[in-house]
Scaffold this motif. Structure first.
Motif, mmCIF file in Angstrom:
data_model
loop_
_atom_site.group_PDB
_atom_site.id
_atom_site.type_symbol
_atom_site.label_atom_id
_atom_site.label_comp_id
_atom_site.label_asym_id
_atom_site.label_seq_id
_atom_site.Cartn_x
_atom_site.Cartn_y
_atom_site.Cartn_z
ATOM 1 N N UNK A 1 0.819 -1.202 0.000
ATOM 2 C CA UNK A 1 0.000 0.000 0.000
ATOM 3 C C UNK A 1 0.859 1.260 0.000
ATOM 4 N N UNK A 2 2.001 1.203 0.676
ATOM 5 C CA UNK A 2 2.918 2.343 0.734
ATOM 6 C C UNK A 2 4.332 1.815 0.901
ATOM 7 N N UNK A 3 5.304 2.565 0.406
ATOM 8 C CA UNK A 3 6.693 2.144 0.486
ATOM 9 C C UNK A 3 7.074 1.231 -0.663
ATOM 10 N N UNK A 4 8.314 0.722 -0.613
ATOM 11 C CA UNK A 4 8.830 -0.146 -1.675
ATOM 12 C C UNK A 4 9.525 -1.351 -1.040
ATOM 13 N N UNK A 5 9.393 -2.504 -1.689
ATOM 14 C CA UNK A 5 10.017 -3.731 -1.213
ATOM 15 C C UNK A 5 10.638 -4.456 -2.404
ATOM 16 N N UNK A 6 11.934 -4.799 -2.284
ATOM 17 C CA UNK A 6 12.602 -5.528 -3.362
ATOM 18 C C UNK A 6 12.634 -7.012 -3.051
ATOM 19 N N UNK A 7 12.218 -7.803 -4.032
ATOM 20 C CA UNK A 7 12.230 -9.260 -3.926
ATOM 21 C C UNK A 7 13.348 -9.834 -4.786
ATOM 22 N N UNK A 8 14.078 -10.787 -4.235
ATOM 23 C CA UNK A 8 15.040 -11.585 -5.004
ATOM 24 C C UNK A 8 14.888 -13.035 -4.580
ATOM 25 N N UNK A 9 15.014 -13.953 -5.540
ATOM 26 C CA UNK A 9 14.970 -15.363 -5.160
ATOM 27 C C UNK A 9 16.063 -16.154 -5.872
ATOM 28 N N UNK A 10 16.201 -17.408 -5.468
ATOM 29 C CA UNK A 10 17.287 -18.245 -5.949
ATOM 30 C C UNK A 10 17.018 -18.838 -7.327
ATOM 31 N N UNK A 11 15.911 -18.471 -7.941
ATOM 32 C CA UNK A 11 15.652 -18.858 -9.329
ATOM 33 C C UNK A 11 15.962 -17.707 -10.287
ATOM 34 N N UNK A 12 16.546 -16.626 -9.753
ATOM 35 C CA UNK A 12 16.934 -15.503 -10.588
ATOM 36 C C UNK A 12 15.879 -14.433 -10.765
ATOM 37 N N UNK A 13 14.732 -14.582 -10.095
ATOM 38 C CA UNK A 13 13.691 -13.565 -10.187
ATOM 39 C C UNK A 13 14.027 -12.382 -9.286
ATOM 40 N N UNK A 14 13.694 -11.191 -9.746
ATOM 41 C CA UNK A 14 13.903 -9.983 -8.952
ATOM 42 C C UNK A 14 12.869 -8.951 -9.357
ATOM 43 N N UNK B 1 13.065 -10.340 0.959
ATOM 44 C CA UNK B 1 12.184 -9.197 0.743
ATOM 45 C C UNK B 1 12.736 -8.053 1.590
ATOM 46 N N UNK B 2 13.298 -7.045 0.920
ATOM 47 C CA UNK B 2 14.006 -5.996 1.635
ATOM 48 C C UNK B 2 13.463 -4.619 1.270
ATOM 49 N N UNK B 3 13.120 -3.797 2.279
ATOM 50 C CA UNK B 3 12.668 -2.428 2.013
ATOM 51 C C UNK B 3 13.755 -1.614 1.326
ATOM 52 N N UNK B 4 13.336 -0.694 0.438
ATOM 53 C CA UNK B 4 14.291 0.153 -0.263
ATOM 54 C C UNK B 4 13.968 1.622 -0.010
ATOM 55 N N UNK B 5 14.089 2.030 1.252
ATOM 56 C CA UNK B 5 13.947 3.432 1.606
ATOM 57 C C UNK B 5 14.538 3.631 2.994
ATOM 58 N N UNK B 6 14.816 4.870 3.349
ATOM 59 C CA UNK B 6 15.422 5.167 4.634
ATOM 60 C C UNK B 6 14.409 5.701 5.642
ATOM 61 N N UNK B 7 13.330 6.271 5.133
ATOM 62 C CA UNK B 7 12.306 6.774 6.040
ATOM 63 C C UNK B 7 10.974 6.789 5.304
ATOM 64 N N UNK B 8 9.921 7.146 6.023
ATOM 65 C CA UNK B 8 8.597 7.182 5.415
ATOM 66 C C UNK B 8 7.797 5.935 5.725
ATOM 67 N N UNK B 9 6.538 5.969 5.341
ATOM 68 C CA UNK B 9 5.595 4.909 5.673
ATOM 69 C C UNK B 9 5.852 3.646 4.858
ATOM 70 N N UNK B 10 5.837 2.510 5.533
ATOM 71 C CA UNK B 10 5.864 1.203 4.885
ATOM 72 C C UNK B 10 4.586 0.488 5.314
ATOM 73 N N UNK B 11 3.752 0.131 4.342
ATOM 74 C CA UNK B 11 2.460 -0.476 4.676
ATOM 75 C C UNK B 11 2.081 -1.507 3.630
ATOM 76 N N UNK B 12 1.525 -2.619 4.083
ATOM 77 C CA UNK B 12 1.053 -3.645 3.165
ATOM 78 C C UNK B 12 0.664 -4.913 3.889
ATOM 79 N N UNK B 13 0.450 -5.961 3.096
ATOM 80 C CA UNK B 13 0.006 -7.246 3.611
ATOM 81 C C UNK B 13 0.815 -8.373 2.971
ATOM 82 N N UNK B 14 0.994 -9.451 3.729
ATOM 83 C CA UNK B 14 1.422 -10.709 3.124
ATOM 84 C C UNK B 14 0.459 -11.809 3.553
ATOM 85 N N UNK B 15 -0.018 -12.528 2.547
ATOM 86 C CA UNK B 15 -0.990 -13.601 2.729
ATOM 87 C C UNK B 15 -0.353 -14.916 2.302
ATOM 88 N N UNK B 16 -0.540 -15.972 3.099
ATOM 89 C CA UNK B 16 -0.096 -17.305 2.707
ATOM 90 C C UNK B 16 -1.315 -18.124 2.301
#
Length: 282
Positions: A77-90, A111-126
């Motif tokens: 919903x807000x902020x940025x998150x970088x995904x990398x996996x062992x199959x080469x996806x990013x 899954x790593x945030x890419x910012x130094x400040x500001x709102x980070x908001x979202x969901x993860x569903x399994x």
């Protein structure tokens, strides 16, 4: 003389409030599904909400870790998150974007945030996978915000991530569980009716404001576990409400969990641990 068939509507079986916890490298979050109070809502295994304007509560992120046997859906919903996996996806998730990853037989990712400040908001569903799909090859999909349909009505919008509504279909599908996932925004006093398939089980999580869900008052950070079949009605109260509605076809199979592995038997969990230790996860 004609006989009219009564319209079926959903009801609320129970209310559950999320549990504050932490995961990854200390990311603070609110765990809604996957607690002792509500271990799962078949086919859903976990729902985490993360929301903070303090970088110290999320900046360490989720360093590389393994998964097997289910799907993860991350909705920002807000902020940025970088995904990398062992199959080469990013991929870099921004506001409104979704990442859908079918871990299946196993991979490792971060899954790593890419910012130094500001709102980070979202969901993860399994989302659980049936036994016949748990050992298939992993699949990764990035869904940009612009490709997710938004249905506008009188005083409401429905952002349709998965499933069908008003003749429109969301961009993501899972063949067995056929999930319905919608982010609903209601203006004060507005009402909307959602077309959830009769076969589906699910819940509605209020993450802003308050709403009547199937006639039951639900407050912010509460989840209403749904019962019955038919449509679901949401009504906002005096302020804007935002509700994440999640439903899917139950798998009705045994669930054995061990951290990042979800299988059907204890023996399969032991196999997952051995495979991970032997470096067999992509």
């Amino acid at each position: 003389m004609t006989t009219q068939t009564a319209t079926k509507t959903r009801t609320v079986a129970r209310l559950v409030r999320g549990l504050p916890t932490s995961d990854g490298a200390g990311v603070r979050l609110n765990r809604v599904i996957g607690t002792q109070a509500l271990p799962d809502v078949d086919p859903f295994l976990m729902l985490d909400e993360f929301r903070s304007d303090d970088p110290n509560s999320y900046i360490a992120g989720f360093p590389e870790h393994p998964h097997r046997g289910f799907e993860t859906i991350t909705y920002m919903l807000a902020g940025r998150m970088r995904h990398k996996d062992t199959r080469g996806n990013e991929g870099l998730l921004g506001p409104g974007a979704v990442q859908w990853m079918t871990t299946a037989r196993g991979l490792q990712h971060s899954e790593m945030p890419e910012q130094q400040d500001g709102l980070m908001q979202g969901f993860q569903l399994w989302l659980n996978l049936p036994a016949k799909e748990k050992m298939l090859d992993p699949v990764y999909k990035d869904i940009p915000a612009a490709t997710i349909p938004v249905i506008a009505g009188a005083g409401h919008t429905i952002k349709l991530i998965a499933g069908g509504q008003s003749g429109i279909t969301g961009p993501i599908a899972s063949p067995t569980t056929k999930p319905y996932i919608a982010d609903v925004v209601l203006q004060p006093g507005a009402e909307v009716t959602l077309d959830i398939p009769d076969s589906h089980a699910g819940f509605a999580y209020v993450y802003d404001g308050a709403a009547d869900i199937a006639g039951t008052h639900v407050e912010k950070t509460q989840a209403a576990v749904l019962a019955g079949e038919g449509t679901l009605t949401l009504t906002a109260q005096a302020a804007e409400a935002r509700v994440l509605v999640v439903a899917g076809a139950p798998i009705k199979e045994p669930i054995v969990r061990h951290g990042p592995f979800v299988m059907n038997t204890v023996a399969e969990i032991h196999e997952a641990i051995r495979d991970y230790q032997r470096g067999l996860f992509d």
